[in-house]
Structure formats: structure tokens, C-alpha cells
Enzyme design. Structure first.
Site, PDB file in Angstrom:
ATOM      1  N   HIS A 208      15.538  21.610  39.710  1.00 38.95           N
ATOM      2  CA  HIS A 208      14.690  20.657  39.334  1.00 38.95           C
ATOM      3  C   HIS A 208      14.977  18.848  40.086  1.00 38.95           C
ATOM      4  CE1 HIS A 208      12.644  22.981  35.620  1.00 38.95           C
ATOM      5  NE2 HIS A 208      14.181  23.549  35.609  1.00 38.95           N
TER       6      HIS A 208
ATOM      7  N   ASP B 216      12.916  12.180  43.942  1.00 35.78           N
ATOM      8  CA  ASP B 216      12.396  12.809  43.585  1.00 35.78           C
ATOM      9  C   ASP B 216      12.322  14.307  43.157  1.00 35.78           C
ATOM     10  OD1 ASP B 216      12.112  13.015  40.270  1.00 35.78           O
ATOM     11  OD2 ASP B 216      11.065  11.277  40.421  1.00 35.78           O
TER      12      ASP B 216
HETATM   13  P1  ADQ Z   1      13.585  14.066  35.156  1.00 37.92           P
HETATM   14  O1  ADQ Z   1      14.101  13.109  36.253  1.00 37.92           O
HETATM   15  O2  ADQ Z   1      13.160  13.525  33.785  1.00 37.92           O
HETATM   16  O3  ADQ Z   1      12.958  15.220  35.542  1.00 37.92           O
HETATM   17  P2  ADQ Z   1      10.267  13.183  35.433  1.00 37.92           P
HETATM   18  O4  ADQ Z   1       9.703  14.976  35.859  1.00 37.92           O
HETATM   19  O5  ADQ Z   1       9.403  12.166  35.607  1.00 37.92           O
HETATM   20  O6  ADQ Z   1      11.696  13.488  35.324  1.00 37.92           O
HETATM   21  O7  ADQ Z   1       9.783  14.116  34.226  1.00 37.92           O
HETATM   22  C1  ADQ Z   1       9.509  12.571  32.689  1.00 37.92           C
HETATM   23  C2  ADQ Z   1       9.049  13.930  31.453  1.00 37.92           C
HETATM   24  O8  ADQ Z   1       9.742  13.252  30.300  1.00 37.92           O
HETATM   25  C3  ADQ Z   1       7.737  13.631  31.296  1.00 37.92           C
HETATM   26  O9  ADQ Z   1       7.371  15.018  30.449  1.00 37.92           O
HETATM   27  C4  ADQ Z   1       7.204  12.262  30.902  1.00 37.92           C
HETATM   28  O10 ADQ Z   1       6.211  11.922  30.116  1.00 37.92           O
HETATM   29  C5  ADQ Z   1       8.977  12.679  29.750  1.00 37.92           C
HETATM   30  N1  ADQ Z   1       9.053  10.772  29.820  1.00 37.92           N
HETATM   31  C6  ADQ Z   1       9.241  10.090  31.004  1.00 37.92           C
HETATM   32  N2  ADQ Z   1       9.874   8.589  30.230  1.00 37.92           N
HETATM   33  C7  ADQ Z   1       9.748   8.807  29.082  1.00 37.92           C
HETATM   34  C8  ADQ Z   1       9.551   8.416  28.108  1.00 37.92           C
HETATM   35  N3  ADQ Z   1       9.779   6.896  28.261  1.00 37.92           N
HETATM   36  N4  ADQ Z   1       9.125   8.175  26.872  1.00 37.92           N
HETATM   37  C9  ADQ Z   1       8.425  10.022  26.599  1.00 37.92           C
HETATM   38  N5  ADQ Z   1       8.858  10.760  27.327  1.00 37.92           N
HETATM   39  C10 ADQ Z   1       8.878  10.094  28.714  1.00 37.92           C
HETATM   40  C11 ADQ Z   1      13.241  16.123  36.195  1.00 37.92           C
HETATM   41  C12 ADQ Z   1      13.346  15.666  37.752  1.00 37.92           C
HETATM   42  C13 ADQ Z   1      12.538  15.388  37.900  1.00 37.92           C
HETATM   43  C14 ADQ Z   1      11.662  16.581  37.914  1.00 37.92           C
HETATM   44  C15 ADQ Z   1      11.252  17.679  36.737  1.00 37.92           C
HETATM   45  C16 ADQ Z   1      10.731  18.544  36.507  1.00 37.92           C
HETATM   46  O11 ADQ Z   1      13.908  14.188  37.689  1.00 37.92           O
HETATM   47  O12 ADQ Z   1      11.847  15.615  39.404  1.00 37.92           O
HETATM   48  O13 ADQ Z   1       9.875  16.896  38.032  1.00 37.92           O
HETATM   49  O14 ADQ Z   1      12.785  17.621  35.731  1.00 37.92           O
HETATM   50  O15 ADQ Z   1      11.087  19.668  37.141  1.00 37.92           O
END
Ligand code: ADQ
Length: 465
Positions: free
Chosen positions: A156, A365
Site C-alpha cells: 500500500h 504517498d
Molecule cells: P493512509 O496513509 O492511511 O493509507 P489514505 O490513502 O489517504 O492514507 O487513506 C486514509 C483513509 O482514512 C481515507 O479513507 C480517509 O477518509 C480516512 N481518514 C483519514 N483521516 C481521517 C480522519 N481524520 N477521520 C476519519 N477518517 C479519516 C495507506 C497508504 C496510502 C494508500 C492507502 C490505501 O499510505 O498511500 O492510498 O493505504 O492503499
């Protein structure tokens, strides 16, 4: 019947963890809901003794099989090797990198433990899908125990360039572990390119891989690019409902007709938060017309509180918020609101729906689901604009976002200003093009393509061996 067995470090259990779930959990849950099966992993709790057998909870078509982690494992395997060695290396942030062989030894031990605890739950017809950097050695442990099922791995986070990967003293061991999977998947072509380059290094090529999966003589392991997507309809529906709800209306009332810039992240140094705050400050400096006309909300709940570097950013952001608000605030307006807490998904989609600009500027990311969720939550007749880091995997698909370099503070301020001034026609064009990409590469496409490719790769390995 074929079951999908998803394995990840952390399992997001229903009702208790849904607010703070990161991107991996969002993707895995959506894939499992469609397919049914088992989700195996850590329940987030620690114990002083050795972890017991998995606790099984059935919810709909998913069995949540969770174990506790020993306190020492949590410190060395999770906070240590996973999040202080692998995470910074994968995100090209070597200033945060540290290596300690005791942590790596514990990482291997926990992977062996995961394999032992998972074994009794497996059936010969199961398809096993292992997720992320915490569990790279899991397939080699399962193979050693005689498991012959298809086992796939999805990373990921970014796969770093070989010159960065090389700072990890154990990188060849990890590559060797990856070669025991039937399929290794990445978000982007550049991750796959880096992986192939690492495999072609002399240091690695010299190693005899007794247990590697060998699809052909010039390829060590089946690989593929599977950009993770979102459930577009779900985001749209959540946004539709939530934008009428009390929390969203209160937020909108508070804006008093000002434009909203919104960011939502886990509190993580890879998300580029401090530079982003400075870019918002620069927006008010370089483009004073935005003062008292625009408000910025950053939602960022604390994660990995036990890892050095994570507490530092929290303090840095509190300080930056104080400074920027002190400099620009007016009697009836504070430029930045920083909320150090999680919200449920619906509320977040509702906030996205109301925003003029979604500001997503990680310094690196794997993908970034927030960028995709922001676009999906927009009103097609009057969409907001996504300002997106060109160093997020999502930028390779969402080329109609306003792309910025997150290190270039003035450049990000220019990007925000441009987004705030963008005419409706251009906003709609960009939205139409991005929503088409999101629909094509949605969460179903991600799950189906990965599982189908895994089954084909496993069949190929079986035929040639
Ligand atoms: P993350 O680093 O966690 O994921 P991201 O892909 O943006 O980053 O996903 C975050 C998820 O958590 C989103 O669905 C978002 O809505 C939710 N989220 C974030 N902040 C939140 C908050 N304050 N309150 C509630 N919900 C929140 C890792 C990798 C990424 C990759 C994903 C999926 O680091 O690059 O995109 O896995 O593979």
C-alpha cells in the site's frame, strides 16, 4: 467454496475502529464485503504474555479473526522495524529512519507468529491476500508450513528506488521473501519499476532462491500494477446525506459564506502537513485578497503515538496554527482550524461536499484515498477543485487535479489561489474527467483484477513447477 482470506497487521473491527481506520482498512473492508471471507490480524491491543488463539467474530459475510500482540512485539515489530525502518524508507524520508537488528528479529518472529495463528483457519481452497509492509515475510512462513494456496501480496506504500532501499541492511532478505508470493502488486508503474530494478541488482541476483515462485526463467515473481480505488457511489451517497446533517450545517454556518479549503489526513510526517500550513500562510501573504474570505480546516487525528517523529509534528502543527492565526485572524475570522481528532466517514464526505478546495499535499504517498474521496463527494453541477501533490500515487491517475510540488510552498499557494479563482466551466471539465477515472478504476476493479491475476499466477506456477 472459495474464500478470500485477507491478512493485514491491523484489523479494523466493526463499530469500534471505523473512525480511525486508515486507507488500507478502507480498501480491504470494501473488498471483503463484496467477496466474503476472513480478515485476520492484530486487534490493536497488547498483552504482557504470549498472544492466545484468534478471537472470531462473524459480521455478515466476514469473519474477523484477531489476535493480541505482546508488548515487546508492539514496541519492536510495530513501532520499531515496521514504522521506524520500513515506513521512512518507503517514503524516501531517511531523516526519520533508524535500524536495529533486534527490531528486525522481532519483525520476523511476529510474521512467524501470524503464520502459526492463521494456519488452523485455512482451507485448501482459500485465496490468501497479504497486505502491506508489516507482513512481507508471511508467505515464506506459510510456505514453510506446507501451505500451497495462492498467496498474493499488495504493497500500500511506495516501493522505493534501489539507492534508497539499500540503506536497509536486510533489504535482500525482504526481496527474497517477496519472491515467495504468487503475485506482488503495487499502486503505480514507478513502484513496479523500482521493484524490478531492485531484483536485478547483482547483490540480489547472486542469491539462490530455494523456495521462490518462478513463473519463467527471466522473471522471479509475477507482478502487477493495481491502483487502489474507492466506492464512488458510496462516497456520493454519504456526501448527499451528510451535507444536510447538523454537523455539516454548523460548519457551513460558521464559514459565513467564506470559501472552505479542507484537508483530512492521519497525523503523519509523510502527509506534508507542516509545509501545507506554511503554504496556506503564504496564500494570505502573497494574495491578500483571500484574507477573511477563505478558511482552512485541517482534520488530522493522532496515529502511531509511540513513534518518535509523530509527537513532533503534532507540536509543530499546533505552533504553526497559533502563529498563522495570530498574524492574520480578525475579530470574526480565524484562518486555520486544526482538529486533532477523527470523524466518521459520512461527516468527512459531507465536509468535502461543501469545500471549494481539497488540499492533499503528501511529500510521498502510495496512492492517497482522500484525494479520490474528495472528488467523488463533489456536487457535479458545482464541483470544488482538488489541489494534489505530484508525489502521491493518485497524481498518476488524477492528472486533471491542480498538481503541485508539496515542497514548493509558493507553488502550493499559487495552486490554491488558482483553484479558488477557477471558473465553473473548467471546474466541471476537470471533475468530469476525474470522476470517469474513479469509476473505471474503482474498488471493485482493484479487488477483481488483483484476485483474478493472483489465481492465474498461481495456476501458472503450478503448471511450470
Ligand atoms: P493512509 O496513509 O492511511 O493509507 P489514505 O490513502 O489517504 O492514507 O487513506 C486514509 C483513509 O482514512 C481515507 O479513507 C480517509 O477518509 C480516512 N481518514 C483519514 N483521516 C481521517 C480522519 N481524520 N477521520 C476519519 N477518517 C479519516 C495507506 C497508504 C496510502 C494508500 C492507502 C490505501 O499510505 O498511500 O492510498 O493505504 O492503499
Amino acid at each position: 467454496m472459495t474464500r478470500l482470506v485477507a491478512v493485514s497487521n491491523r484489523v479494523a473491527q466493526p463499530n469500534t475502529d471505523s473512525k480511525s481506520a486508515g486507507g488500507l482498512a478502507v480498501g480491504v473492508l470494501a473488498a471483503l464485503e463484496e467477496y466474503g471471507g476472513i480478515w485476520f490480524g492484530w486487534n490493536g491491543k497488547t498483552t504482557q504474555g504470549e498472544p492466545g488463539d484468534p478471537k472470531l467474530d462473524q459480521v455478515g459475510n466476514i469473519t474477523y479473526a484477531t489476535i493480541e500482540l505482546n508488548e515487546r512485539s508492539f514496541e519492536l515489530y510495530y513501532n520499531g522495524f515496521s514504522n521506524t525502518s520500513l515506513w521512512p524508507v518507503c517514503h524516501y524520508l531517511l531523516g526519520y529512519f533508524r535500524y536495529d537488528h533486534r527490531e528486525y528479529d522481532e519483525y520476523r518472529r511476529v510474521n512467524a507468529l501470524f503464520a502459526r495463528k492463521l494456519l488452523p483457519l485455512l482451507r485448501p481452497s482459500d485465496i490468501i491476500w497479504v497486505h502491506d509492509y508489516h507482513l512481507i515475510p508471511l508467505a515464506s512462513e506459510l510456505r514453510r508450513a506446507g501451505i500451497k494456496n495462492p498467496i498474493g501480496f499488495f504493497l500500500h506504500v511506495p516501493f522505493p528506488d534501489i539507492e534508497v532501499l539499500r540503506v536497509l541492511p536486510v533489504y535482500t532478505q525482504l526481496l527474497r521473501c517477496l519472491c515467495t508470493y504468487d503475485l506482488v502488486g503495487f499502486h503505480t508503474q514507478s513502484d513496479l519499476r523500482s521493484f524490478n530494478e531492485a531484483l536485478s541488482q547483482d547483490e540480489f541476483g547472486g542469491i539462490t532462491l530455494a523456495d521462490r515462485r518462478r513463473p519463467s526463467s527471466d522473471q522471479l515473481v509475477h507482478t502487477g500494477v493495481f491502483p487502489i480505488g474507492i466506492d464512488v457511489d458510496d462516497c456520493q451517497q454519504l456526501a448527499q446525506v451528510a451535507h444536510l446533517e447538523d454537523k455539516t450545517r454548523r460548519m457551513v454556518r460558521n464559514l459565513r459564506d467564506r470559501d472552505l479549503i479542507i484537508s483530512v489526513d492521519r497525523l503523519d510526517y509523510s502527509k506534508g502537513l507542516e509545509a501545507r500550513f506554511r503554504a496556506v500562510e503564504r496564500l494570505f501573504e502573497n494574495y491578500p485578497a483571500n484574507r477573511n474570505q477563505v478558511s482552512f480546516i485541517q482534520i488530522a487525528p493522532t496515529t502511531r503515538a509511540g513513534v518518535r517523529g509523530y509527537t513532533d509534528i503534532r507540536h509543530a502543527l499546533e505552533q504553526a496554527t497559533g502563529e498563522i492565526n495570530a498574524e492574520f485572524a480578525d475579530i470574526d475570522w480565524a484562518p486555520i482550524r486544526y482538529l486533532n481528532r477523527a470523524f466518521d466517514r459520512g461527516t468527512i464526505m459531507g465536509f468535502f461536499h461543501e469545500a471549494a478546495v481539497g488540499l492533499v499535499t503528501p511529500v510521498r504517498d502510495g496512492m492517497n484515498l482522500v484525494a479520490k474521496e474528495f472528488v467523488a463527494s463533489q456536487d457535479p453541477k458545482d464541483p470544488g477543485v482538488l489541489v494534489l501533490s505530484n508525489l502521491a500515487g493518485a497524481a498518476q491517475e488524477l492528472t486533471d487535479a491542480v498538481l503541485v510540488n508539496p515542497y514548493d510552498i509558493d507553488g502550493v499557494a499559487d495552486g490554491i489561489h488558482r483553484a479558488l479563482r477557477m471558473p465553473l466551466g473548467e471546474r466541471k471539465e476537470r471533475y468530469d474527467s476525474m470522476i470517469a477515472v474513479l469509476r473505471k478504476n474503482d474498488i471493485t476493479a482493484w479487488r477483481t483484477r488483483f484476485v483474478d491475476t493472483l489465481i492465474a499466477a498461481h495456476e501458472h506456477v503450478r503448471l511450470v513447477s
